[in-house]
Design an enzyme around this catalytic site. Structure first.
Site: not given
Ligand SMILES: CC(=O)N[C@@H]1[C@@H](OP(=O)(O)OP(=O)(O)OC[C@H]2O[C@@H](n3ccc(=O)[nH]c3=O)[C@H](O)[C@@H]2O)O[C@H](CO)[C@@H](O)[C@@H]1O
Length: 395
Positions: A126, A228, A259, A140, A104, A226
């Site tokens: 996904e 918005r 973040h 997203e 997204d 993180h």
């Molecule tokens: C609306 C929504 O849910 N959208 C999501 C968004 O992703 P998110 O919400 O999961 O985003 P973050 O939280 O930034 O990333 C998380 C990843 O980062 C790793 N991590 C985290 C902190 C850190 O210090 N070190 C790390 O390694 C952690 O293990 C994990 O794997 O977009 C993706 C792409 O489209 C979508 O898949 C997904 O739906």
């Protein structure tokens, strides 16, 4: 939408991603596509820079194409137009037989647009997650929905996500209920982490290595935020809940990889940067962690407090209960399975709920024992099999 018309083994299947979560969740697919004999090439869109390189090293991925974004401002429209222009050049050069995108993000939506304009079929991994609220998460929710209008293959993690797509008129034959590759990445990542630790490799940063030494049998809670929609008061109130929890639970340890976005980091450090020593000594505020270090924290936590999507799935995969710091989630299955709960960002509500769970180990155990609704770690193989049947494999 845009079915494959010219499968040609000389033309690669492109994986086009740009953010940390996309890289993590598409890494298993890179290996699975090659194992299925498909010619695959990785495009890094440049949307995330610093966080990406360590991920590529950990997963052993060398992007065949790298976009360098010269951003002049922070507008989403500017990012989208830059990506659209530059990804079009990459796709024209690569001549792919398909482009695979994830989730997204702006990279997701721009990659899908660029492929569509070039009449290249799109696979959406996904697919189908919806909050049905255009503002949560913004942008997203609509990025994902708009991408669905252009995609030919829709790889849904759950039956609920598949049902959302059918309700939007997507043909059932184009929807593949395969699970979430986050589970593949988490399970594979933990195996890789374990092997590196067994070899005595310095895979954990000093902050986490120190935590690993200090933890003993004490309960650890991992916090990340993180989104918005949580910037400002939301993240401030979460930080205040962390301070109160540390004061109320003298054994509790907390790790919060903060973040890099100043809208988050300034708020967190403003609230937690000056705690009295008895509390500060049990709080690890650190920069964003490399993926293996984050997995280590999740794996050794009694709870995760997060607004992250991926961490909801990883928590379920690693049997770590998740309290979601949002008012809504596109992952209702986590709640329905009993592996997590929506707790929002209200300070008192977070403090009360964490306190209840820490006081009732049986309740925490029930959450740990919940069946993971996001798959079994074989999602990438399932996606590769669908594509192998529809595309041309290398001779
Ligand atoms: C609306 C929504 O849910 N959208 C999501 C968004 O992703 P998110 O919400 O999961 O985003 P973050 O939280 O930034 O990333 C998380 C990843 O980062 C790793 N991590 C985290 C902190 C850190 O210090 N070190 C790390 O390694 C952690 O293990 C994990 O794997 O977009 C993706 C792409 O489209 C979508 O898949 C997904 O739906």
């Amino acid at each position: 939408m845009l079915a494959p018309t010219r499968p040609d083994a000389a033309r690669p299947v492109l994986i086009s991603v740009g953010t940390r979560p996309e890289i993590i969740k598409m890494a298993p697919l890179y290996d699975a596509l090659r194992a299925a004999g498909l010619p695959v090439a990785w495009v890094h869109t440049g949307q995330h820079g610093d966080m990406a390189e360590t991920l590529y090293e950990f997963f052993g991925i060398a992007p065949a194409y790298r976009v360098t974004l010269e951003r002049r401002n922070g507008r989403l429209a500017h990012l989208n137009s830059l990506l659209l222009e530059q990804l079009t050049e990459v796709f024209e050069s690569a001549q792919p037989q398909a482009v695979l995108v994830h989730g997204d993000t702006t990279s997701t939506w721009a990659s899908a647009q660029a492929a569509f304009y070039l009449d290249v079929p799109i696979g959406h991994v996904e697919a189908g997650l919806r909050t049905f609220n255009a503002r949560e998460p913004f942008p997203e929710e609509k990025n994902r929905e708009l991408t669905a209008r252009l995609a030919h293959w829709h790889f849904s993690p759950t039956p609920g996500a598949a049902a959302n797509l059918r309700a939007e008129g997507i043909a059932t034959a184009q929807i593949h209920m395969v699970g979430n590759t986050a589970v593949d990445a988490a399970l594979g990542g933990c195996d890789r982490l374990g092997a590196l630790l067994d070899q005595g490799r310095p895979v954990l940063p000093p902050d986490i290595d120190g935590l690993r030494t200090q933890l003993g049998g004490r309960p650890l809670v991992t916090v990340t935020a993180h989104r918005r929609e949580n910037w400002g008061d939301g993240i401030r109130d979460v930080a205040r809940a962390v301070a109160q929890l540390l004061a109320q639970h003298p054994e509790l340890m907390v790790v919060w990889p903060v973040h890099g976005n100043p809208a988050v980091a300034d708020t967190v450090r403003g609230e937690l940067g000056q705690l009295p020593p008895p509390l500060a000594s049990r709080l690890t505020l650190c920069p964003p962690l490399d993926y293996p270090a984050l997995l280590w924290c999740l794996r050794h936590s009694v709870l995760a407090l997060t607004d992250s999507g991926g961490i909801q799935e990883e928590g379920a995969a690693l049997s770590t209960p998740v309290l979601v710091l949002r008012n809504t989630t596109e992952r209702p299955e986590l709640i329905e399975a009993g592996a997590g709960e929506l707790v929002g960002t209200d300070t008192a509500r977070i403090v009360a709920r964490v306190g209840q769970l820490l006081a009732k180990p049986a309740a925490l155990q029930r959450m740990r024992d919940a069946v993971n609704p996001f798959g079994d770690g074989r999602t990438a193989a399932r996606i590769a099999e669908v594509l192998r049947q529809d595309l041309a494999v290398a001779a």
